[in-house]
Design an enzyme around this catalytic site. Sequence first.
Site, PDB file in Angstrom:
ATOM      1  N   ASP A  19      93.784  -0.440  24.766  1.00  0.00           N
ATOM      2  CA  ASP A  19      93.825  -0.865  26.171  1.00  0.00           C
ATOM      3  C   ASP A  19      95.226  -0.669  26.764  1.00  0.00           C
ATOM      4  O   ASP A  19      96.221  -0.736  26.043  1.00  0.00           O
ATOM      5  CB  ASP A  19      93.418  -2.345  26.249  1.00  0.00           C
ATOM      6  CG  ASP A  19      93.065  -2.775  27.655  1.00  0.00           C
ATOM      7  OD1 ASP A  19      92.894  -1.908  28.538  1.00  0.00           O
ATOM      8  OD2 ASP A  19      92.959  -3.990  27.882  1.00  0.00           O
ATOM      9  N   SER A  64      83.392   2.485  26.877  1.00  0.00           N
ATOM     10  CA  SER A  64      82.370   1.447  26.683  1.00  0.00           C
ATOM     11  C   SER A  64      81.184   1.670  27.625  1.00  0.00           C
ATOM     12  O   SER A  64      81.281   2.409  28.609  1.00  0.00           O
ATOM     13  CB  SER A  64      82.981   0.062  26.944  1.00  0.00           C
ATOM     14  OG  SER A  64      83.129  -0.136  28.331  1.00  0.00           O
ATOM     15  N   ASN A  67      82.271   1.030  31.024  1.00  0.00           N
ATOM     16  CA  ASN A  67      83.277   1.894  31.669  1.00  0.00           C
ATOM     17  C   ASN A  67      82.693   2.831  32.727  1.00  0.00           C
ATOM     18  O   ASN A  67      83.432   3.401  33.534  1.00  0.00           O
ATOM     19  CB  ASN A  67      84.064   2.707  30.633  1.00  0.00           C
ATOM     20  CG  ASN A  67      85.088   1.889  29.867  1.00  0.00           C
ATOM     21  OD1 ASN A  67      85.412   2.190  28.722  1.00  0.00           O
ATOM     22  ND2 ASN A  67      85.618   0.837  30.479  1.00  0.00           N
ATOM     23  N   TRP A  68      81.350   2.979  32.778  1.00  0.00           N
ATOM     24  CA  TRP A  68      80.732   3.796  33.838  1.00  0.00           C
ATOM     25  C   TRP A  68      80.977   3.200  35.205  1.00  0.00           C
ATOM     26  O   TRP A  68      80.812   3.874  36.216  1.00  0.00           O
ATOM     27  CB  TRP A  68      79.223   3.928  33.606  1.00  0.00           C
ATOM     28  CG  TRP A  68      78.847   4.600  32.324  1.00  0.00           C
ATOM     29  CD1 TRP A  68      78.395   3.992  31.186  1.00  0.00           C
ATOM     30  CD2 TRP A  68      78.878   6.011  32.031  1.00  0.00           C
ATOM     31  NE1 TRP A  68      78.156   4.929  30.203  1.00  0.00           N
ATOM     32  CE2 TRP A  68      78.442   6.185  30.701  1.00  0.00           C
ATOM     33  CE3 TRP A  68      79.256   7.148  32.762  1.00  0.00           C
ATOM     34  CZ2 TRP A  68      78.352   7.426  30.084  1.00  0.00           C
ATOM     35  CZ3 TRP A  68      79.167   8.386  32.148  1.00  0.00           C
ATOM     36  CH2 TRP A  68      78.720   8.519  30.827  1.00  0.00           C
ATOM     37  N   GLU A 206      89.564 -10.263  11.126  1.00  0.00           N
ATOM     38  CA  GLU A 206      90.758 -10.890  11.680  1.00  0.00           C
ATOM     39  C   GLU A 206      91.083 -10.158  12.979  1.00  0.00           C
ATOM     40  O   GLU A 206      90.744  -8.973  13.127  1.00  0.00           O
ATOM     41  CB  GLU A 206      91.937 -10.725  10.706  1.00  0.00           C
ATOM     42  CG  GLU A 206      91.718 -11.372   9.351  1.00  0.00           C
ATOM     43  CD  GLU A 206      91.773 -12.890   9.415  1.00  0.00           C
ATOM     44  OE1 GLU A 206      92.616 -13.414  10.165  1.00  0.00           O
ATOM     45  OE2 GLU A 206      90.971 -13.543   8.723  1.00  0.00           O
TER      46      GLU A 206
END
Length: 241
Positions: A19, A64, A67-68, A206
Amino acid sequence: MPKDADAKAAPAHVAIIMDGNGRWAQKRGRPRLFGHHAGARRVREIVEACPQLGVKYLTIFAFSTENWKRTQSEVAGLMSLFRKYLRREADDLYQSGVCVRFIGDRVRLDEKLVARMDDLELRTAGNDRVHLTVALNYGGRDEVTRAAKRLAYEIEQGRLTHQDVDAETLAGFLDTHVLPDPDLVIRTSGEARISNFLLWQSAYAEYEFVDTLWPDFSAEEFAKVLSAYSNRDRRFGAVRA
Ligand code: FPP
């Protein structure tokens, strides 16, 4: 299922939410796609760092199912970046012993991109130095839903019964069915959320949230994050022996 807790081992499977590309570009007064291109260059460095750090499986979140919703020009730019990346990096990935896989729903992706994904998977299938999985049009809920649909179909066809349905059977229908669960999930850019990434598989993972924007995330920082992980005490719901 998780094996015995081993506090000092390197994580065999690391998953990364890459990100911060957009903010990285904005800070430089450049368009968001400039950041995505810089982010793509980091991927190679992190993949190359894996063998010496003891990471056998690396899974990265490239696009993802949500994301479209971005602008048409950003989506088109990202799709074009993926196509070019696969063409440009294919030889190197193959020669460096990387086995490449893709997870996510291919139905909405363009034919040319899917053809390159299929080719690269086929070409690198015999490699075993690092296993790179790229999540493209991937969403955890979407993946579990598609798996449940396929499972229901098997029951409808009489090849399975409802008695056969357990966690292991369902996991066998997930896109990740050949991969071990991730030990560590890293998210860059200071956001502390998982955004629908590997929901089922990360049950015992984790998490590390780092402030660095993805295009600045270096192999050195990756090594530091892994070393912090190796000091954690993973108990998988049990008590310390
Ligand atoms: C999130 O940053 C990043 C993405 C949605 C795209 C990730 C893609 C790459 C790193 C490109 C290369 C990948 C491959 C496999 C070639 P963001 O745009 O949400 O950043 P922001 O939160 O700062 O806006």
